[in-house]
Design a protein around this motif. Sequence first.
Motif, PDB file in Angstrom:
ATOM      1  N   GLU A 222      17.789  25.166 -72.676  1.00 45.33           N
ATOM      2  CA  GLU A 222      18.094  24.881 -74.384  1.00 45.33           C
ATOM      3  C   GLU A 222      17.732  23.536 -74.505  1.00 45.33           C
ATOM      4  OE1 GLU A 222      21.921  24.963 -77.362  1.00 45.33           O
ATOM      5  OE2 GLU A 222      22.294  25.289 -75.076  1.00 45.33           O
ATOM      6  N   TRP A 223      17.185  23.294 -75.697  1.00 44.09           N
ATOM      7  CA  TRP A 223      16.525  22.203 -76.202  1.00 44.09           C
ATOM      8  C   TRP A 223      17.436  21.812 -77.520  1.00 44.09           C
ATOM      9  CZ3 TRP A 223      13.565  19.207 -73.536  1.00 44.09           C
ATOM     10  CH2 TRP A 223      12.573  19.873 -72.572  1.00 44.09           C
ATOM     11  N   GLN A 224      18.105  20.723 -77.579  1.00 47.27           N
ATOM     12  CA  GLN A 224      18.793  20.196 -78.767  1.00 47.27           C
ATOM     13  C   GLN A 224      18.129  19.144 -79.489  1.00 47.27           C
ATOM     14  OE1 GLN A 224      22.737  18.863 -77.702  1.00 47.27           O
ATOM     15  NE2 GLN A 224      23.246  18.111 -79.595  1.00 47.27           N
ATOM     16  N   VAL A 225      18.162  19.481 -80.682  1.00 44.51           N
ATOM     17  CA  VAL A 225      17.126  18.881 -81.818  1.00 44.51           C
ATOM     18  C   VAL A 225      17.960  17.298 -82.077  1.00 44.51           C
ATOM     19  CG1 VAL A 225      16.059  18.564 -83.843  1.00 44.51           C
ATOM     20  CG2 VAL A 225      16.064  20.765 -82.840  1.00 44.51           C
ATOM     21  N   THR A 226      17.186  16.353 -81.852  1.00 40.72           N
ATOM     22  CA  THR A 226      17.937  15.002 -81.901  1.00 40.72           C
ATOM     23  C   THR A 226      17.197  14.170 -83.046  1.00 40.72           C
ATOM     24  OG1 THR A 226      16.617  14.046 -79.998  1.00 40.72           O
ATOM     25  CG2 THR A 226      18.881  15.051 -79.650  1.00 40.72           C
ATOM     26  N   ASN A 227      16.033  14.537 -83.404  1.00 39.40           N
ATOM     27  CA  ASN A 227      15.352  13.829 -84.293  1.00 39.40           C
ATOM     28  C   ASN A 227      14.224  14.459 -85.166  1.00 39.40           C
ATOM     29  OD1 ASN A 227      12.922  11.623 -85.068  1.00 39.40           O
ATOM     30  ND2 ASN A 227      14.639  10.264 -84.316  1.00 39.40           N
ATOM     31  N   LEU A 228      14.270  14.058 -86.452  1.00 42.19           N
ATOM     32  CA  LEU A 228      13.138  14.717 -87.382  1.00 42.19           C
ATOM     33  C   LEU A 228      12.596  13.580 -87.942  1.00 42.19           C
ATOM     34  CD1 LEU A 228      15.485  17.353 -89.100  1.00 42.19           C
ATOM     35  CD2 LEU A 228      13.438  18.010 -87.296  1.00 42.19           C
ATOM     36  N   ASN A 229      11.132  13.680 -87.776  1.00 37.73           N
ATOM     37  CA  ASN A 229      10.396  12.658 -88.334  1.00 37.73           C
ATOM     38  C   ASN A 229      10.958  11.025 -88.237  1.00 37.73           C
ATOM     39  OD1 ASN A 229       8.435  14.668 -89.629  1.00 37.73           O
ATOM     40  ND2 ASN A 229      10.494  14.956 -91.044  1.00 37.73           N
ATOM     41  N   GLY A 230      11.085  10.928 -87.101  1.00 40.79           N
ATOM     42  CA  GLY A 230      11.501   9.389 -86.703  1.00 40.79           C
ATOM     43  C   GLY A 230      12.839   9.058 -87.173  1.00 40.79           C
ATOM     44  N   GLU A 231      13.804  10.085 -87.737  1.00 37.94           N
ATOM     45  CA  GLU A 231      15.008   9.738 -88.141  1.00 37.94           C
ATOM     46  C   GLU A 231      16.057  10.638 -87.283  1.00 37.94           C
ATOM     47  OE1 GLU A 231      15.865  10.383 -92.253  1.00 37.94           O
ATOM     48  OE2 GLU A 231      14.448   8.829 -92.724  1.00 37.94           O
ATOM     49  N   ASP A 232      16.985   9.998 -86.558  1.00 36.58           N
ATOM     50  CA  ASP A 232      17.948  10.685 -85.880  1.00 36.58           C
ATOM     51  C   ASP A 232      18.899  11.587 -86.686  1.00 36.58           C
ATOM     52  OD1 ASP A 232      17.171   9.437 -83.357  1.00 36.58           O
ATOM     53  OD2 ASP A 232      18.494   7.601 -83.537  1.00 36.58           O
ATOM     54  N   GLU A 322       1.088  20.145 -88.062  1.00 32.16           N
ATOM     55  CA  GLU A 322      -0.589  19.979 -88.296  1.00 32.16           C
ATOM     56  C   GLU A 322      -0.664  18.488 -89.078  1.00 32.16           C
ATOM     57  OE1 GLU A 322      -1.151  23.172 -90.591  1.00 32.16           O
ATOM     58  OE2 GLU A 322      -1.118  24.560 -88.739  1.00 32.16           O
ATOM     59  N   ASP A 323       0.510  18.347 -89.887  1.00 30.29           N
ATOM     60  CA  ASP A 323       0.178  16.985 -90.808  1.00 30.29           C
ATOM     61  C   ASP A 323       0.954  15.843 -90.032  1.00 30.29           C
ATOM     62  OD1 ASP A 323       3.170  17.323 -90.732  1.00 30.29           O
ATOM     63  OD2 ASP A 323       2.926  18.252 -93.067  1.00 30.29           O
ATOM     64  N   GLY A 324       1.215  15.932 -88.960  1.00 24.72           N
ATOM     65  CA  GLY A 324       1.657  14.655 -88.220  1.00 24.72           C
ATOM     66  C   GLY A 324       3.341  14.537 -88.170  1.00 24.72           C
ATOM     67  N   ARG A 325       4.093  15.340 -88.670  1.00 18.87           N
ATOM     68  CA  ARG A 325       5.489  15.242 -88.759  1.00 18.87           C
ATOM     69  C   ARG A 325       5.932  15.796 -87.327  1.00 18.87           C
ATOM     70  NH1 ARG A 325       7.623  19.139 -93.439  1.00 18.87           N
ATOM     71  NH2 ARG A 325       5.624  20.393 -92.549  1.00 18.87           N
ATOM     72  N   THR A 326       6.951  15.140 -87.039  1.00 23.96           N
ATOM     73  CA  THR A 326       7.569  15.516 -85.612  1.00 23.96           C
ATOM     74  C   THR A 326       9.200  15.897 -85.490  1.00 23.96           C
ATOM     75  OG1 THR A 326       8.443  13.187 -85.363  1.00 23.96           O
ATOM     76  CG2 THR A 326       6.191  13.734 -84.751  1.00 23.96           C
ATOM     77  N   LEU A 327       9.269  16.851 -84.787  1.00 24.96           N
ATOM     78  CA  LEU A 327      10.663  17.250 -84.297  1.00 24.96           C
ATOM     79  C   LEU A 327      10.823  16.796 -82.825  1.00 24.96           C
ATOM     80  CD1 LEU A 327      11.967  20.794 -84.882  1.00 24.96           C
ATOM     81  CD2 LEU A 327      12.157  19.618 -82.578  1.00 24.96           C
ATOM     82  N   THR A 328      11.845  15.909 -82.520  1.00 17.12           N
ATOM     83  CA  THR A 328      12.199  15.709 -81.077  1.00 17.12           C
ATOM     84  C   THR A 328      13.304  16.322 -80.462  1.00 17.12           C
ATOM     85  OG1 THR A 328      11.110  13.608 -81.640  1.00 17.12           O
ATOM     86  CG2 THR A 328      12.703  13.655 -79.554  1.00 17.12           C
ATOM     87  N   ALA A 329      13.534  16.848 -79.425  1.00 16.39           N
ATOM     88  CA  ALA A 329      14.626  17.776 -78.669  1.00 16.39           C
ATOM     89  C   ALA A 329      14.811  17.305 -77.386  1.00 16.39           C
ATOM     90  CB  ALA A 329      14.519  19.155 -78.902  1.00 16.39           C
ATOM     91  N   HIS A 330      16.042  17.255 -77.017  1.00 11.78           N
ATOM     92  CA  HIS A 330      16.340  16.960 -75.521  1.00 11.78           C
ATOM     93  C   HIS A 330      17.020  18.162 -74.833  1.00 11.78           C
ATOM     94  CE1 HIS A 330      15.502  12.786 -76.949  1.00 11.78           C
ATOM     95  NE2 HIS A 330      15.105  12.453 -75.877  1.00 11.78           N
ATOM     96  N   GLN A 331      16.869  18.141 -73.672  1.00 12.06           N
ATOM     97  CA  GLN A 331      17.509  19.217 -73.001  1.00 12.06           C
ATOM     98  C   GLN A 331      19.293  19.004 -73.153  1.00 12.06           C
ATOM     99  OE1 GLN A 331      16.302  19.604 -68.860  1.00 12.06           O
ATOM    100  NE2 GLN A 331      17.746  21.461 -68.280  1.00 12.06           N
ATOM    101  N   ALA A 332      19.772  20.112 -73.672  1.00 12.16           N
ATOM    102  CA  ALA A 332      20.955  20.328 -73.881  1.00 12.16           C
ATOM    103  C   ALA A 332      22.072  20.244 -72.592  1.00 12.16           C
ATOM    104  CB  ALA A 332      21.453  21.484 -74.743  1.00 12.16           C
ATOM    105  N   ILE A 333      22.881  19.470 -72.575  1.00 15.42           N
ATOM    106  CA  ILE A 333      23.858  19.420 -71.694  1.00 15.42           C
ATOM    107  C   ILE A 333      25.394  20.060 -71.918  1.00 15.42           C
ATOM    108  CG2 ILE A 333      25.246  17.917 -69.959  1.00 15.42           C
ATOM    109  CD1 ILE A 333      22.775  15.677 -70.279  1.00 15.42           C
ATOM    110  N   ARG A 334      25.418  21.107 -71.384  1.00 14.75           N
ATOM    111  CA  ARG A 334      26.885  21.850 -71.662  1.00 14.75           C
ATOM    112  C   ARG A 334      28.177  21.643 -70.692  1.00 14.75           C
ATOM    113  NH1 ARG A 334      25.943  22.224 -77.034  1.00 14.75           N
ATOM    114  NH2 ARG A 334      24.171  23.263 -77.382  1.00 14.75           N
TER     115      ARG A 334
END
Length: 334
Positions: A222-232, A322-334
Amino acid sequence: MNQLTSLALTSVVAITALSGCAEQHEVTEQHQITGSLSYLSRIALAPNSVAEITVRDTSVAKGAIVAQQQIDLDKQQLPIPFNVLLDTRNLNSSTYSLSAVIKEQGQVSWSSAPIGVSAEPGLTELGNLQLQQVTDYQSLSVMQCGGQRIQVKFADDQAHLQLNDQALTLDLVKSASGARFQLANDSSTEFWSKADWALLTVNGKTYPECVSDPAALLQSREWQVTNLNGEDVSVPAGAAADAEASIHFGDDGRLYGRAFCNSFTGSYQLQGDKLSVPSDLAGTMMMCTEAQMQHERIMLDVLSHAQRIEWNANGGLVIFAEDGRTLTAHQAIR
């Protein structure tokens, strides 16, 4: 006559004062973003190269451009200063990002990761932005060496390795088989590529056999989303405790998860580091807080326009649209 002169002077003073107020009002309606660009390389740029600094509204599809500056680089020295002005009167969203690229002969050769910026009137000083060289992404490999994940890019008889927060550039050396790369004047650090597997030694430490399998790295976790476009991003205040965002990549090509508010499902295709997600993601239709809904729109839009993936120095999964926007996710720890 003196009375007429006095009236004329009074009018001039009044007009000047009004003009000054108008100019001051116009200035306060602008947001100024300053900074500089640089890159760590001795490679000379091609003639007629240009730098483009772009601010996008990341709340809409494909990140609509709201401001852009182009700089002719023929006579520029590093670092390259930039100054972008936003007219905040026409900006209604609260999510904007700035990114920069260098184009040589019309092709992007250097780029920065997007950085979240404000649209409120004022001044933002970003400092120096370090650009990364853009290579042929078909030559990028994500490999697993036992418990160590690495990224490898090949260009100009060199191998560029990313090992946690350590970046290594190795030179091609003679080899009886495969492609062997070593750190200059240090044979204790080398990467020996043998098609779909490789051997890695860093400072004399030999890692288990490295294998290329990006799909295996994505799936079964499971990947937990932590950042959208450089913003936590975190659970918004007042939201339910389970309002976080997560993504699952099934080994059957199915994609599913939660987008801060609603659950979603769809499909995906992965070839090397190239990721594609059809835009017809299905999901529930609940209403949540405004902050949750805004994060959800951005997340799903980046996913539906996904182009490629990579892993950052902290082991996080970075999905590039495609336009360079990003989504960053880390492996979820449950």
